[in-house]
Write an enzyme that holds these catalytic residues in place. Structure first.
Site, PDB file in Angstrom:
ATOM      1  N   CYS A 119       0.991  -1.318   0.017  1.00 41.91           N
ATOM      2  CA  CYS A 119       0.107   0.052  -0.231  1.00 41.91           C
ATOM      3  C   CYS A 119       0.864   1.299  -0.166  1.00 41.91           C
ATOM      4  O   CYS A 119       0.443   2.305  -0.273  1.00 41.91           O
ATOM      5  CB  CYS A 119      -1.095  -0.080   0.974  1.00 41.91           C
ATOM      6  SG  CYS A 119      -2.164  -1.554   1.104  1.00 41.91           S
ATOM      7  N   HIS A 244      -3.146   6.911   2.186  1.00 43.05           N
ATOM      8  CA  HIS A 244      -3.486   5.655   1.639  1.00 43.05           C
ATOM      9  C   HIS A 244      -5.065   5.597   1.722  1.00 43.05           C
ATOM     10  O   HIS A 244      -5.653   5.637   2.927  1.00 43.05           O
ATOM     11  CB  HIS A 244      -2.777   4.430   1.998  1.00 43.05           C
ATOM     12  CG  HIS A 244      -3.349   3.046   1.876  1.00 43.05           C
ATOM     13  ND1 HIS A 244      -3.671   2.615   0.435  1.00 43.05           N
ATOM     14  CD2 HIS A 244      -3.648   2.239   2.573  1.00 43.05           C
ATOM     15  CE1 HIS A 244      -4.260   1.622   0.737  1.00 43.05           C
ATOM     16  NE2 HIS A 244      -4.192   0.979   1.687  1.00 43.05           N
ATOM     17  N   ASN A 274     -10.408   0.196  -1.201  1.00 41.97           N
ATOM     18  CA  ASN A 274      -9.020   0.127  -1.203  1.00 41.97           C
ATOM     19  C   ASN A 274      -8.557  -0.515  -2.253  1.00 41.97           C
ATOM     20  O   ASN A 274      -8.389  -1.606  -2.727  1.00 41.97           O
ATOM     21  CB  ASN A 274      -8.963  -0.461   0.391  1.00 41.97           C
ATOM     22  CG  ASN A 274      -7.336  -0.826   0.722  1.00 41.97           C
ATOM     23  OD1 ASN A 274      -6.297  -0.675  -0.312  1.00 41.97           O
ATOM     24  ND2 ASN A 274      -6.925  -1.196   1.662  1.00 41.97           N
TER      25      ASN A 274
END
Length: 322
Positions: A119, A244, A274
């Site tokens: 990520c 993020h 996500n």
């Protein structure tokens, strides 16, 4: 031995690409034991894009890269370095960056690099590209985050499958007389090394959600402040927060802790889910092309997740071309 004089780098353009299929919370509730209220309350996510048969990390990266190059007003032959960050690369060789360069017609033979720090991958890739330009190893770089997390989702596990989305975001960066991309602040959290996993046989994404949430709420603020300090700035100087896109329940408290009441906060997780390494550039590019992201604005990038790695830098958004 020659040592090039240091210079700065800057963002020249943004691009993104997402699959056409939209998966809503209501549709998910027909696939797994969940509902819109449960998902929204715990994550803030309303929709996500899911890759189809013709979508891949490579194809998404190609289109995002193409769009970023066009936004920068350049040609593929102008690019000297291609870096693709992803944790869902399907092939080891040919690597994704090389495939992207070939597909975009970069016959000049740019240097290709694949990177996987999950990520935080985009921020690591940005750091490598910035440093390459600073020392003169490259003049112009294409940096892409591209993911197909749906390909490693366990669609029977509501704690993870509701989170994932697919897409790609990209930036083009080039040289600048003054630094418009600040120094990276990066590191890892060894005791959370296995908090995010991609298992084998079957290949599934799993995570220790409570441990990650606890770290994000208690530790992420300090690391984000270090990013700003490394740039020689204060939080008052920052106009945009681009974290993020893991979970709205993480993004909003982190923004509030950093004084984000009067700043533009990227919240693309609501409509994209996500998307791991793609989440920061995807959210920035979508906001840029909607005209929401301010130009010439100091922006805090901060990624964290699998590994457990984190990284960030302060960047200045481009000026819009006439």
């Amino acid at each position: 031995m020659n040592t090039p004089a240091l210079r700065g780098s800057r963002i020249l353009g943004f691009g993104h690409h997402q699959p056409s299929r939209v998966l809503t919370n209501d549709e998910l509730s027909t696939m797994v034991d969940t509902n819109d209220e449960w998902i929204t309350t715990r994550t803030g996510i309303k929709t996500r894009r899911i890759a189809g048969p013709d979508d891949s990390v490579v194809s998404l990266a190609i289109e995002a890269g193409r769009n970023a190059i066009a936004d920068a007003g350049l040609e593929p032959s102008d690019i000297g370095l291609v870096i693709v960050a992803s944790t869902t690369h399907r092939e080891r060789s040919p690597y994704t960056a090389g495939r992207v360069a070939a597909a975009l017609g970069m016959t000049n033979g740019p240097a290709p690099i694949d990177i996987n720090t999950a990520c935080s991958g985009f921020e690591y890739a940005m750091a490598l590209a910035d440093q390459s330009i600073r020392v003169g190893a490259s003049d112009t770089a294409l940096v892409i985050g591209s993911e197909t997390l749906s390909s490693i989702a366990d669609w029977t596990d509501r704690s993870t499958c509701v989170l994932v989305g697919d897409g790609a975001g990209a930036v083009v960066i080039g040289p600048s007389e003054t630094a418009e991309i600040g120094p990276v602040s990066w590191g890892s959290v060894p005791h959370l090394n296995e908090a995010v996993l991609v298992t084998r046989d079957p290949e599934y994404f799993t995570q220790q959600g409570r441990s990650i949430y606890r770290w994000a709420i208690t530790e992420a603020e300090g690391h984000a402040r270090k990013v700003v300090d490394a740039a020689g700035l204060t939080l008052d100087d920052i106009a945009v927060f681009a974290f993020h896109q893991a979970n709205l329940r993480i993004i909003e408290p982190l923004a509030a802790a950093l004084g984000g009441e009067h700043k533009y906060v990227v919240r693309d997780v609501v409509e994209s889910g996500n998307t791991s390494a793609a989440s920061v550039p995807l959210g920035l590019s979508k906001a840029w092309h909607r005209g929401e992201l301010p130009e010439d604005a100091l922006t805090l990038l901060f990624g964290f997740g699998g590994g457990f790695a984190h990284a960030g830098q302060v960047v200045r958004t481009p000026r819009r071309r006439a």
